[in-house]
Design a protein around this motif. Structure first.
Motif, PDB file in Angstrom:
ATOM      1  N   GLU A   1       0.829  -1.208   0.000  1.00 25.52           N
ATOM      2  CA  GLU A   1       0.000   0.000   0.000  1.00 25.52           C
ATOM      3  C   GLU A   1       0.864   1.259   0.000  1.00 25.52           C
ATOM      4  OE1 GLU A   1      -2.556  -0.426   3.346  1.00 25.52           O
ATOM      5  OE2 GLU A   1      -3.604  -2.168   2.516  1.00 25.52           O
ATOM      6  N   ASP A   2       1.982   1.212   0.711  1.00 28.68           N
ATOM      7  CA  ASP A   2       2.870   2.369   0.741  1.00 28.68           C
ATOM      8  C   ASP A   2       3.539   2.575  -0.615  1.00 28.68           C
ATOM      9  OD1 ASP A   2       3.817   4.547   2.158  1.00 28.68           O
ATOM     10  OD2 ASP A   2       5.561   3.497   2.954  1.00 28.68           O
ATOM     11  N   LEU A   3       3.920   1.492  -1.277  1.00 31.65           N
ATOM     12  CA  LEU A   3       4.501   1.612  -2.610  1.00 31.65           C
ATOM     13  C   LEU A   3       3.508   2.230  -3.589  1.00 31.65           C
ATOM     14  CD1 LEU A   3       6.460  -1.754  -2.968  1.00 31.65           C
ATOM     15  CD2 LEU A   3       7.438   0.541  -2.965  1.00 31.65           C
ATOM     16  N   VAL A   4       2.252   1.840  -3.490  1.00 29.34           N
ATOM     17  CA  VAL A   4       1.216   2.424  -4.349  1.00 29.34           C
ATOM     18  C   VAL A   4       1.166   3.940  -4.140  1.00 29.34           C
ATOM     19  CG1 VAL A   4      -1.265   2.541  -4.790  1.00 29.34           C
ATOM     20  CG2 VAL A   4      -0.159   0.319  -4.500  1.00 29.34           C
ATOM     21  N   VAL A   5       1.150   4.364  -2.874  1.00 24.75           N
ATOM     22  CA  VAL A   5       1.087   5.793  -2.559  1.00 24.75           C
ATOM     23  C   VAL A   5       2.342   6.512  -3.041  1.00 24.75           C
ATOM     24  CG1 VAL A   5       1.038   7.474  -0.678  1.00 24.75           C
ATOM     25  CG2 VAL A   5      -0.482   5.492  -0.622  1.00 24.75           C
ATOM     26  N   LEU A   6       3.509   5.951  -2.748  1.00 26.07           N
ATOM     27  CA  LEU A   6       4.767   6.619  -3.082  1.00 26.07           C
ATOM     28  C   LEU A   6       4.963   6.743  -4.586  1.00 26.07           C
ATOM     29  CD1 LEU A   6       7.200   5.027  -0.466  1.00 26.07           C
ATOM     30  CD2 LEU A   6       6.352   7.378  -0.496  1.00 26.07           C
ATOM     31  N   LEU A   7       4.686   5.681  -5.342  1.00 23.52           N
ATOM     32  CA  LEU A   7       4.886   5.752  -6.786  1.00 23.52           C
ATOM     33  C   LEU A   7       3.891   6.699  -7.447  1.00 23.52           C
ATOM     34  CD1 LEU A   7       6.653   3.106  -6.237  1.00 23.52           C
ATOM     35  CD2 LEU A   7       6.156   2.592  -8.634  1.00 23.52           C
ATOM     36  N   HIS A   8       2.651   6.710  -6.990  1.00 23.78           N
ATOM     37  CA  HIS A   8       1.686   7.662  -7.544  1.00 23.78           C
ATOM     38  C   HIS A   8       2.088   9.103  -7.203  1.00 23.78           C
ATOM     39  CE1 HIS A   8      -1.119   4.289  -8.382  1.00 23.78           C
ATOM     40  NE2 HIS A   8      -1.546   5.114  -9.307  1.00 23.78           N
ATOM     41  N   ASP A   9       2.620   9.297  -6.010  1.00 20.12           N
ATOM     42  CA  ASP A   9       3.106  10.636  -5.671  1.00 20.12           C
ATOM     43  C   ASP A   9       4.297  11.010  -6.558  1.00 20.12           C
ATOM     44  OD1 ASP A   9       3.092  12.984  -3.753  1.00 20.12           O
ATOM     45  OD2 ASP A   9       5.148  12.283  -3.518  1.00 20.12           O
ATOM     46  N   GLY A  10       5.157  10.030  -6.871  1.00 18.53           N
ATOM     47  CA  GLY A  10       6.270  10.277  -7.765  1.00 18.53           C
ATOM     48  C   GLY A  10       5.810  10.670  -9.156  1.00 18.53           C
ATOM     49  N   VAL A  11       4.718  10.071  -9.627  1.00 15.43           N
ATOM     50  CA  VAL A  11       4.151  10.433 -10.924  1.00 15.43           C
ATOM     51  C   VAL A  11       3.685  11.879 -10.902  1.00 15.43           C
ATOM     52  CG1 VAL A  11       2.244  10.022 -12.521  1.00 15.43           C
ATOM     53  CG2 VAL A  11       3.501   8.083 -11.564  1.00 15.43           C
ATOM     54  N   ARG A  12       2.966  12.253  -9.846  1.00 14.91           N
ATOM     55  CA  ARG A  12       2.434  13.619  -9.766  1.00 14.91           C
ATOM     56  C   ARG A  12       3.549  14.654  -9.635  1.00 14.91           C
ATOM     57  NH1 ARG A  12      -1.404  10.845  -6.564  1.00 14.91           N
ATOM     58  NH2 ARG A  12      -0.164  11.270  -4.696  1.00 14.91           N
ATOM     59  N   ALA A  13       4.554  14.341  -8.815  1.00 14.80           N
ATOM     60  CA  ALA A  13       5.607  15.314  -8.520  1.00 14.80           C
ATOM     61  C   ALA A  13       6.720  15.319  -9.557  1.00 14.80           C
ATOM     62  CB  ALA A  13       6.201  15.039  -7.141  1.00 14.80           C
ATOM     63  N   GLY A  14       6.873  14.219 -10.292  1.00 12.18           N
ATOM     64  CA  GLY A  14       7.984  14.120 -11.222  1.00 12.18           C
ATOM     65  C   GLY A  14       9.306  13.840 -10.538  1.00 12.18           C
ATOM     66  N   GLN A  15       9.253  13.408  -9.300  1.00 19.32           N
ATOM     67  CA  GLN A  15      10.459  13.066  -8.547  1.00 19.32           C
ATOM     68  C   GLN A  15      10.076  12.151  -7.396  1.00 19.32           C
ATOM     69  OE1 GLN A  15      12.092  16.332  -6.142  1.00 19.32           O
ATOM     70  NE2 GLN A  15      10.245  17.500  -6.560  1.00 19.32           N
ATOM     71  N   ILE A  16      11.063  11.436  -6.871  1.00 15.45           N
ATOM     72  CA  ILE A  16      10.814  10.536  -5.750  1.00 15.45           C
ATOM     73  C   ILE A  16      10.790  11.339  -4.460  1.00 15.45           C
ATOM     74  CG2 ILE A  16      11.709   8.579  -4.434  1.00 15.45           C
ATOM     75  CD1 ILE A  16      12.874   7.492  -7.017  1.00 15.45           C
ATOM     76  N   ARG A  17       9.674  11.229  -3.738  1.00 20.04           N
ATOM     77  CA  ARG A  17       9.537  11.902  -2.443  1.00 20.04           C
ATOM     78  C   ARG A  17       9.102  10.861  -1.418  1.00 20.04           C
ATOM     79  NH1 ARG A  17       5.865  17.159  -3.739  1.00 20.04           N
ATOM     80  NH2 ARG A  17       4.282  15.504  -3.724  1.00 20.04           N
ATOM     81  N   THR A  18       9.894  10.689  -0.382  1.00 23.34           N
ATOM     82  CA  THR A  18       9.599   9.630   0.589  1.00 23.34           C
ATOM     83  C   THR A  18       9.514  10.112   2.025  1.00 23.34           C
ATOM     84  OG1 THR A  18      11.944   9.086   0.822  1.00 23.34           O
ATOM     85  CG2 THR A  18      10.714   7.896  -0.872  1.00 23.34           C
ATOM     86  N   LEU A  19       9.868  11.369   2.295  1.00 27.33           N
ATOM     87  CA  LEU A  19       9.865  11.865   3.672  1.00 27.33           C
ATOM     88  C   LEU A  19       8.447  12.107   4.163  1.00 27.33           C
ATOM     89  CD1 LEU A  19      12.778  14.465   3.576  1.00 27.33           C
ATOM     90  CD2 LEU A  19      12.861  12.089   4.351  1.00 27.33           C
TER      91      LEU A  19
END
Length: 279
Positions: A197-215
């Protein structure tokens, strides 16, 4: 190597720029010349991604499979007014041009014209993609729950989970306090479900932001303070932060090679797994 969110964004860019248009297709470098000529003058129908794999679809049931690998770049740009598209620069393996856009592919590991059967074969070898709303995480759990291999390696195995690379691997394991060397089969089902579930959230956020954000928000201020010490922006918990203090507990972040890639973790937040089973 680009991770799944990058390929997802690239597929979207190609669709937005070319879908429905007749395109000119060529290979300035020459390595893709024969296949590029077969596509020249056809209508580009769309593009999609699965994990780190990209597919560009044309009429006449033709498709190109692209894997960027470590060094590949596929850049999509608008044709400048009043046109035409600028001449290609460098080693451009594949160029697409329409009346309004052009795209140049350089340095990819794979760029190949594939049959529907070959395409399906590639897809069949991949695990579920957290960016795919129809993905079945049970397929990944079936592999992980039976494996003695370390979870840090399993997450990077594209046959287990498609699209996770070294950054997401390191960061999601930190977020769930899992040591990268912990055997996959020791994870509880609930731990895996939370990880997925966290990977789903993180990768979708990466799509929206255009960068990896994990904090997490509560650690953003700590990261800003750490940036002053490290003299660069701190964007991750542990990835490439070896020798630096953990943003959560202050312990020194460590690194070690795992299956030919560097793994990063905090020894205090992600302690080595100790089985409670009595042998």
């Amino acid at each position: 190597m680009p991770e799944g969110h990058t390929l997802f964004r690239l597929a979207t860019s190609l669709r937005d720029a070319f879908a429905g248009d007749v395109v000119a297709s060529g290979s300035p470098q020459g390595r893709f010349q024969d296949s590029a000529e077969q596509l020249d003058g056809l209508t580009l129908l769309g593009a999609s991604s699965r994990g780190k794999h990209l597919f560009v679809d044309f009429e006449q049931d033709r498709a190109v499979h692209v894997h960027l690998g470590l060094y590949g770049k596929f850049v999509v740009r608008a044709v400048p007014e009043p046109g035409p598209a600028p001449d290609p620069v460098g080693q451009v393996r594949w160029r697409l041009v329409s009346g309004s856009a052009y795209a140049d592919l350089r340095g990819a590991t794979a760029c190949e014209l594939v049959t529907p059967e070959a395409r399906q074969g590639i897809l069949d070898r991949l695990g579920p993609d957290p960016l795919d709303p129809g993905a079945d995480p049970e397929r990944a759990w079936a592999r992980i729950s039976r494996s003695r291999a370390p979870i840090g390696g399993l997450l990077m195995d594209q046959a287990v989970v498609a699209g996770v690379g070294n950054v997401y691997r390191a960061e999601v394991l930190f977020r769930h306090r899992l040591h990268p060397l912990r055997p996959g089969r020791t994870l509880r089902r609930g731990q895996f479900a939370a990880l997925w579930e966290d990977l789903v959230v993180l990768l979708h956020d990466g799509v929206r932001a255009g960068q990896i954000r994990t904090l997490r928000p509560e650690h953003a201020a700590v990261a800003r303070e750490a940036s002053k010490v490290e003299r660069r922006r701190v964007k991750n918990y542990v990835y490439r932060r070896q020798g630096q203090p953990c943003l959560v507990c202050g312990a020194t972040v460590r690194t070690e090679e795992l299956q030919h890639r560097n793994s990063f973790w905090c020894p205090r937040c992600q302690p080595v797994f100790r089985s409670r089973a009595v042998g």
